[in-house]
Motif scaffolding. Structure first.
Motif, PDB file in Angstrom:
ATOM      1  N   GLN A  46       0.856  -1.179   0.000  1.00  0.00           N
ATOM      2  CA  GLN A  46       0.000   0.000   0.000  1.00  0.00           C
ATOM      3  C   GLN A  46       0.893   1.230   0.000  1.00  0.00           C
ATOM      4  O   GLN A  46       1.864   1.312   0.759  1.00  0.00           O
ATOM      5  CB  GLN A  46      -0.922   0.007   1.218  1.00  0.00           C
ATOM      6  CG  GLN A  46      -1.943   1.133   1.192  1.00  0.00           C
ATOM      7  CD  GLN A  46      -2.962   1.019   2.309  1.00  0.00           C
ATOM      8  OE1 GLN A  46      -3.185  -0.061   2.849  1.00  0.00           O
ATOM      9  NE2 GLN A  46      -3.582   2.131   2.659  1.00  0.00           N
TER      10      GLN A  46
ATOM     11  N   GLY B  28     -10.648  -1.113   3.369  1.00  0.00           N
ATOM     12  CA  GLY B  28     -10.561   0.276   2.942  1.00  0.00           C
ATOM     13  C   GLY B  28     -11.220   0.534   1.598  1.00  0.00           C
ATOM     14  O   GLY B  28     -11.925  -0.313   1.037  1.00  0.00           O
TER      15      GLY B  28
ATOM     16  N   THR C 142      -7.810   3.399  -2.994  1.00  0.00           N
ATOM     17  CA  THR C 142      -6.517   3.353  -2.314  1.00  0.00           C
ATOM     18  C   THR C 142      -5.437   2.902  -3.287  1.00  0.00           C
ATOM     19  O   THR C 142      -5.632   1.964  -4.063  1.00  0.00           O
ATOM     20  CB  THR C 142      -6.570   2.382  -1.124  1.00  0.00           C
ATOM     21  OG1 THR C 142      -7.633   2.780  -0.249  1.00  0.00           O
ATOM     22  CG2 THR C 142      -5.259   2.394  -0.353  1.00  0.00           C
TER      23      THR C 142
ATOM     24  N   SER D 249      -4.776   2.134  -8.421  1.00  0.00           N
ATOM     25  CA  SER D 249      -5.760   1.990  -7.355  1.00  0.00           C
ATOM     26  C   SER D 249      -6.122   0.517  -7.205  1.00  0.00           C
ATOM     27  O   SER D 249      -5.913  -0.298  -8.119  1.00  0.00           O
ATOM     28  CB  SER D 249      -7.015   2.803  -7.673  1.00  0.00           C
ATOM     29  OG  SER D 249      -7.718   2.224  -8.763  1.00  0.00           O
TER      30      SER D 249
END
Length: 268
Positions: free
Chosen positions: A210, A235, A239, A253
């Motif tokens: 991440q 999440g 992200t 993403s």
């Protein structure tokens, strides 16, 4: 004294993939377990051991020499079945080390375990370095044993004599309702799958990171060059994550990475 709640929970998760749904040092562990409910343990004193259970399993023999092994970075790592690991855990005969990223560790983890991320992400203040080399150590991750296999291999290479990777991984531990702790143990997570292709040698690892947090997953490259990364995450789909294969690094993403096959030509 910092004290934390250890929660025993179950888990349900959908699996999302390409195109959509695939339908610290110390002695033996302190603290007291409250049966199958919440338990409280002194945060600074666990040393990788679980909380003291109300009932200790009777002693039994385990033939660890019969365990299946897998090679990581040229080192054979024994894969310990979860039934044996939980037996050791209840008897406080093994120290548990979480090989994932620090954000995953803070979110939810095996109760009493320490953070000891897989290389090259192993922290400078890794508590395992203070443990005796003859300690029994079990590493774990959620993929189900790629990161934990890498960490176990490094420990074995450093001279630790009895190191295992949890075969079935953290998700099975969670699904069985075994003791957990962390800030988000009640969060419902979705399992996302990222498919990709690499020209690197089979067996080499592809890492998923991440971008704005310390969250890690890993998967080996297959004989045909393919790999499949799994991410357990609660999440947002926007992200940003980075896929690092031996021959390329791409970023996108979560939505983009799960809806398109990843390769060196990937464009977000």
């Amino acid at each position: 004294m910092d004290r934390r709640q250890f929660l025993v929970v179950g888990s349900t998760a959908a699996v999302m993939g390409v195109g959509g749904c695939l339908d610290n040092s110390g002695g033996n562990g302190p603290g007291n377990a409250g049966g199958n409910g919440n338990v409280t343990v002194d945060a600074d004193d666990t040393g990788g051991y679980g909380p003291e259970p109300e009932t200790v399993p009777e002693e039994r023999s385990i033939d660890t020499g019969a365990y299946q092994t897998q090679t990581f970075d040229g080192v054979e790592v024994p894969l310990a079945p979860i039934d044996d690991v939980f037996y050791w855990y209840q008897r406080q005969e093994a120290r548990m080390a979480d090989a994932r990223g620090s954000d995953q560790y803070q979110s939810e983890r095996v109760a009493g375990s320490v953070l000891s991320s897989a290389p090259p992400y192993t922290p400078d203040n890794d508590p395992v370095v203070d443990w005796s080399e003859d300690e029994r150590i079990v590493t774990y991750c959620g993929c189900p044993h790629n990161l934990s296999g890498l960490r176990a291999a490094a420990l074995i290479d450093d001279g630790y004599e009895e190191v295992y990777a949890l075969d079935e991984g953290f998700r099975e531990w969670r699904d069985r309702g075994y003791p957990l702790e962390g800030s988000d143990v009640d969060d419902k997570q979705t399992t996302y799958q990222i498919e990709g292709q690499s020209t690197a040698d089979a067996g080499k690892m592809v890492m998923l990171e991440q971008v704005d947090a310390d969250r890690l997953e890993a998967a080996p490259i297959g004989d045909d060059g393919s790999y499949s990364l799994q991410l357990h995450y609660s999440g947002a789909l926007d992200t940003q994550f980075s896929v690092k294969a031996p021959d390329y690094t791409v970023e996108g993403s979560l939505e983009e990475l799960t809806n398109n096959a990843v390769s060196a030509d990937f464009e977000a």
